[in-house]
Design a protein around this motif. Structure first.
Motif, mmCIF file in Angstrom:
data_model
loop_
_atom_site.group_PDB
_atom_site.id
_atom_site.type_symbol
_atom_site.label_atom_id
_atom_site.label_comp_id
_atom_site.label_asym_id
_atom_site.label_seq_id
_atom_site.Cartn_x
_atom_site.Cartn_y
_atom_site.Cartn_z
ATOM 1 N N GLN A 130 66.612 36.457 57.623
ATOM 2 C CA GLN A 130 65.825 35.998 56.485
ATOM 3 C C GLN A 130 66.725 35.414 55.391
ATOM 4 O OE1 GLN A 130 65.479 39.218 57.897
ATOM 5 N NE2 GLN A 130 63.852 38.431 59.204
ATOM 6 N N LEU A 188 60.947 32.281 50.561
ATOM 7 C CA LEU A 188 60.516 33.668 50.731
ATOM 8 C C LEU A 188 61.608 34.620 50.256
ATOM 9 C CD1 LEU A 188 59.247 33.291 54.415
ATOM 10 C CD2 LEU A 188 57.823 33.355 52.348
ATOM 11 N N VAL A 189 61.183 35.681 49.622
ATOM 12 C CA VAL A 189 62.145 36.659 49.121
ATOM 13 C C VAL A 189 62.894 37.303 50.298
ATOM 14 C CG1 VAL A 189 60.444 38.541 49.068
ATOM 15 C CG2 VAL A 189 62.403 38.615 47.532
ATOM 16 N N VAL A 190 64.176 37.514 50.098
ATOM 17 C CA VAL A 190 65.040 38.123 51.107
ATOM 18 C C VAL A 190 64.739 39.633 51.148
ATOM 19 C CG1 VAL A 190 67.491 38.674 51.500
ATOM 20 C CG2 VAL A 190 66.815 36.344 50.898
ATOM 21 N N PRO A 191 64.765 40.274 52.340
ATOM 22 C CA PRO A 191 64.493 41.718 52.388
ATOM 23 C C PRO A 191 65.491 42.506 51.542
ATOM 24 C CG PRO A 191 64.832 40.833 54.627
ATOM 25 C CD PRO A 191 65.039 39.712 53.676
ATOM 26 N N LEU A 221 65.016 42.861 48.222
ATOM 27 C CA LEU A 221 64.640 42.532 46.845
ATOM 28 C C LEU A 221 63.160 42.795 46.636
ATOM 29 C CD1 LEU A 221 66.368 39.121 46.016
ATOM 30 C CD2 LEU A 221 67.178 41.441 45.582
ATOM 31 N N GLU A 222 62.794 42.985 45.383
ATOM 32 C CA GLU A 222 61.387 43.030 44.981
ATOM 33 C C GLU A 222 61.214 42.059 43.825
ATOM 34 O OE1 GLU A 222 59.761 47.484 44.956
ATOM 35 O OE2 GLU A 222 61.764 47.275 44.109
ATOM 36 N N PHE A 223 60.038 41.471 43.739
ATOM 37 C CA PHE A 223 59.775 40.620 42.568
ATOM 38 C C PHE A 223 58.365 40.831 42.068
ATOM 39 C CE2 PHE A 223 58.368 37.731 45.975
ATOM 40 C CZ PHE A 223 57.191 37.212 45.459
ATOM 41 N N GLY A 251 53.284 33.576 50.499
ATOM 42 C CA GLY A 251 54.388 34.283 49.864
ATOM 43 C C GLY A 251 55.541 33.397 49.431
#
Ligand SMILES: Nc1ncnc2c1ncn2[C@@H]1O[C@H](COP(=O)(O)OP(=O)(O)OP(=O)(O)O)[C@@H](O)[C@H]1O
Ligand SMILES: Nc1ncnc2c1ncn2[C@@H]1O[C@H](COP(=O)(O)OP(=O)(O)OP(=O)(O)O)[C@@H](O)[C@H]1O
Ligand SMILES: [Mg+2]
Ligand SMILES: [Mg+2]
Lengths: 550, 550
Positions: free
Chosen positions: A207, A355-358, A360-362, A421
């Motif tokens: 990812q 897409l956000v990288v695993p 991280l949270e946003f 997403g």
């Protein structure tokens, strides 16, 4: 206490050295290319570590670099942090007063400087109190005129290739980099060993931007810009071959390196890849067949760029990041569902920041403090947190106070998130134009304006307005010989068709060039200072045109 | 203090839920398959979290599972650690006294148990003081006869699907698993949030066992065995589809799941894949076309197994791990250089335990305390350290004292390392036979003996010997009807050709079956206890045959 060994950088290099002793690290110089194997490189960084220790560097001390992308610079990437010191990469394109400010702020002990950048550094250091206690090492074998500097090769010459690498905690600061200063004074971000470790691992996931031992990795993004997006570390973790493009690489230099070194993965800002595209379009025959992936980030990847490289069998992978994120946050891979979609739909997605990288949270927070729906329409400020996202600015309590909330980094980026997403950046919080209680995306307007043939560059800022708080004004660099009045009419009527009436700029001003930051971004804060005069648009918006009144 | 947000598991699931709400988690039951989406799963784990909180579970409390691989078990994987509690997976195949010992040791508050394992648990718990304060939840909708247990569905029924997941440090213990007990009493290994996070990221690198959102992941390795090698976490980080094979899956069950769910990646010990091979070889037509990769670990992957699956277009990826390593240590990917080698050379490498994953470090220490050369010949004990390698055993200062040195885990595995960096396990330190001051690999001898047609299983141990310290003795399970005397002669003369004379076992004893541990490994410690009688080999080694005298 339960838990594993601390997360540090050294084991990545230990592995590369032991498994791939003969894999190369290639560096372009003005005189040709240098070649080192991982084994030689590892010996050299042991010598550097011993030299630093002999000089008196202790755990936590800061060492700066003022360099392009090359092997000696890469030697500091492992050599400095692995003794427990902190590597502070300085952007040599910064104005002198910024350089003085950050060298002072960081209390650097030594600055490693390229011969070709020595005069720039000398001018910043000249008579400056901030440099009083700083020593210089010049990245070469010989002394230079500009500065009293020890040659790097002399610095490490008599040192042993054995070094007993110390153990330390993952919280040990390993790096320091300042933000680009696009929206204000550059802010320092410290990278701990654990942050760099986490970022390396996250980059290596499918990812992220994964690499293998068969890859040949060329970071064109400068090593003074968030560790060249971490690629020197990631390539080492993978045991890949490294290719460093050296001082001020031109498209012809990049083309030669790609062809002759068999580069498979490279990375840089869009202008670099536009440059290569123009070079090839101008009739230069370049063999891109080795090249699998071009990572594009730092600014939005234009759709046409993605398509052009696709046509040549090269995948453009669009990524978004920030100095505060070490830097990778999102990567625009296609989700499984989209891999069968038609090409246009795919490019739509790939043009987004991704897409956000695993790990991280946003969250995206609108003006009312609510999370936005993921509909690709609603927008708000992006907030991020994770193991490789800083939780404070270096020695800047004011900026830390403003930039973080409940453990989240307030990115200052305004985004939408679509149903799949994908994040899309629509503006910066400081650039977005607030008119009549609604938001206007300055980025969207300037992209629309730059699509006109007569326009070379354009930027849009909000200028203060009595009644509507702010109104958009466009600043355009016209192509030579264009009929400016006709161009203004064309833009005005074109935008009126595409956007709500209240989005259309109240004025189009011609300028000679858009002011840029040291990383080449449009410096809207400069323009705003120059045009802080609200009379510019006074009275120019007709009644009834305001949002909410349409 | 500089640094990023703590490394915890929750963000992996947050991402999967938000990006892949409709991707499925499929579970085989005796009655058919259950299907949940990530969105439903995430709602259910919020309900589980609320239920645990209502029950009174607090940060650091331990919850045990006594279950096969299925969705409810997977619910505890995120539900328990993400409230700050610790998930203790118990191997239900352990003898009762081991179960009592570890439930007591871990001070478990609740045990979640499968209906099909309830009678086994009831027998362990019956009248046992160790279970006095333990409550039971049975993994289903209805009560059971064997135990006074709340049905899981009733436990979570009235709970909210909202849960405010707390923030905590990466050092928070999240998991607990006991070693297989092959070489002694099982030892507890605690996994912190950060260890599981690091292991997940390392698994996701190209050098590990990377997964994508297009993957369909079926962990056949039990979820009570080092978290099913971490695959439930890795698959979630990737947003992949999960397939859980349920209670005691037979080859036919696995075949059906692979075909009908489109499994792309699966994992388990060699016997599982031998079982599937035999099932197909027996004439059952199984469509393996979806299957890309079978991860084989826990015991050595036989060369013939690798070749058989290769012939069917399925890549066997051989991996080595330990409970202490969360568990992945090495994976036998081919290096870039070997990708062009001939097939036999490739299989030679792939049969080895493989290359160390980035982020780990190892050293191999011979009997004199020196690091061995990487020549594929020399061997010694493997030591490992890294962010997902434990640095102590749970509540076992004796074992911790013995098992670690200077921060390194002493694996108890004896290995060679070849010039390309591939590790090969040749024995365990406790099984290796020390004869006349030299080492004999018991594993090599038993593999050689198992290659004879008349042999069904064989194991070799060292028995004490007055003069030579130890001498090898082989224990053979013969195939029915074989001429045992002829077989002994054949083995003896065969081994004499292949190995130094002093390697050849002094005796070949026939037994009915090789004793096994709860994870199905040969239990040599049982045999050693049974045959501790040295008279067995007294005088049987001729003078002049000793190592060093040849
Ligand atoms: N792919 C991308 N598309 C659009 N913008 C991007 C992309 N990648 C990065 N950016 C922009 O660059 C920013 C990060 O840049 P950097 O950390 O170098 O400093 P800066 O934000 O420009 O400067 P400062 O924080 O000092 O104002 C992001 O916040 C975003 O605005
Ligand atoms: N691919 C493999 N090939 C050979 N052996 C393996 C492989 N993978 C794992 N092993 C063996 O399994 C061991 C790890 O197993 P586990 O942690 O389940 O407990 P155990 O070592 O068998 O039991 P105990 O530590 O209690 O004696 C390794 O140390 C190694 O000996
Ligand atoms: Mg910024
Ligand atoms: Mg063990």
């Amino acid at each position: 206490m339960p838990g594993g060994h601390s997360q540090t950088l050294r084991p990545f290099l230990w592995r590369a050295r032991r498994l791939y002793p003969d894999t190369e690290i290639v560096s372009r110089t003005r005189e040709g290319r240098t070649r080192h194997t991982y084994a030689e490189y590892d010996d050299r960084i042991a010598r550097l570590a011993n030299a630093l220790e002999e000089y008196g560097i202790e755990r936590g001390d800061r060492i700066a670099t003022f360099c392009w992308n090359h092997t000696r610079h890469f030697e500091t990437y492992f050599g400095v942090p692995s003794i427990g010191a902190q590597l502070h990469t300085i952007n040599p394109l910064l104005p002198d007063e910024h350089i003085r400010y950050i060298v002072d702020d960081a209390a650097d002990e030594i600055v490693f400087v390229d011969p070709s950048l020595a005069s720039k550094l000398a001018s910043a250091a000249d008579g400056a109190e901030e440099f009083a206690d700083v020593d210089f090492v010049v990245m070469g074998s010989t002394e230079i005129d500009e500065l009293d500097a020890t040659p790097y090769e002399a610095f490490i010459a008599d040192q042993s290739t054995e070094y007993d690498w110390p153990d330390f905690d993952g919280d040990q600061p390993a790096g320091l980099c300042y933000t680009s200063g696009t929206t204000g004074k550059p802010k320092g971000v410290e990278y701990t060993q654990s942050m760099l470790w986490s970022h390396t691992m996250a980059s290596q996931t499918p990812q992220g931007i994964p690499m293998e031992d068969s890859d040949v990795v060329m970071p064109v993004v400068p090593m003074f810009h968030v560790n060249a997006w971490g690629m020197p570390f990631t390539a080492t973790a993978a045991g890949a071959k490294h290719v460093y493009p050296g001082p001020s690489p031109e498209p012809a230099d990049l083309a030669a390196l790609i062809e002759e070194e068999g580069v498979t993965i490279t990375a840089g800002v869009p202008t670099v890849w536009l440059g290569l595209q123009e070079y090839i379009a101008a009739g230069n025959d370049v063999d891109l067949s080795s090249l699998d992936t071009v990572i594009v980030g730092g600014a939005a990847a234009p759709r046409a760029l993605i398509e052009w490289y696709d046509d040549r069998g090269v995948e453009v992978l669009h990524a978004w990041g920030m100095t505060e994120l070490s830097p990778i946050g999102t990567v625009s891979h296609l989700t499984a569902d989209l891999r069968d979609a038609d090409y246009d739909a795919q490019v739509d997605k790939r043009s987004k920041q991704g897409l956000v990288v695993p790990g991280l949270e946003f969250e995206v927070i609108d003006e009312d403090g609510e999370e936005i729906p993921w509909d690709g329409e609603a927008f708000g400020e992006l907030r991020v947190r994770g193991p490789w996202v800083t939780q404070e600015y270096f020695a800047r309590p004011d900026a830390s106070e403003e930039g973080f909330e409940d453990g989240w980094l307030k990115t200052g980026d305004v985004v939408t998130v679509d149903g799949d997403g994908y994040l899309q950046l629509v503006d910066r919080t400081k650039d977005v134009i607030k008119s009549g209680g609604e938001w206007i995306s300055s980025v969207e307007l300037e992209n629309a304006i730059m699509a006109y043939d007569g326009v070379s560059e354009a930027t849009v800022i909000g200028v203060p307005h009595e009644r509507w708080q702010e109104r958009p004004v466009a600043f355009v660099v016209a192509i030579d010989g264009v009929d400016r009045d006709a161009l203004v009419d064309e833009i005005d009527s074109g935008l009126r068709e595409e956007y709500p009436k209240w989005w259309v700029p109240d004025a189009v001003e011609f300028i000679d060039e858009v002011p840029k930051t040291a990383t080449g971004k449009f410096s809207k804060k400069d323009l705003r200072e120059r045009y802080a005069d609200q009379s510019l648009v006074e009275g120019s918006v007709p009644e009834g045109d305001a949002p909410g009144q349409e």
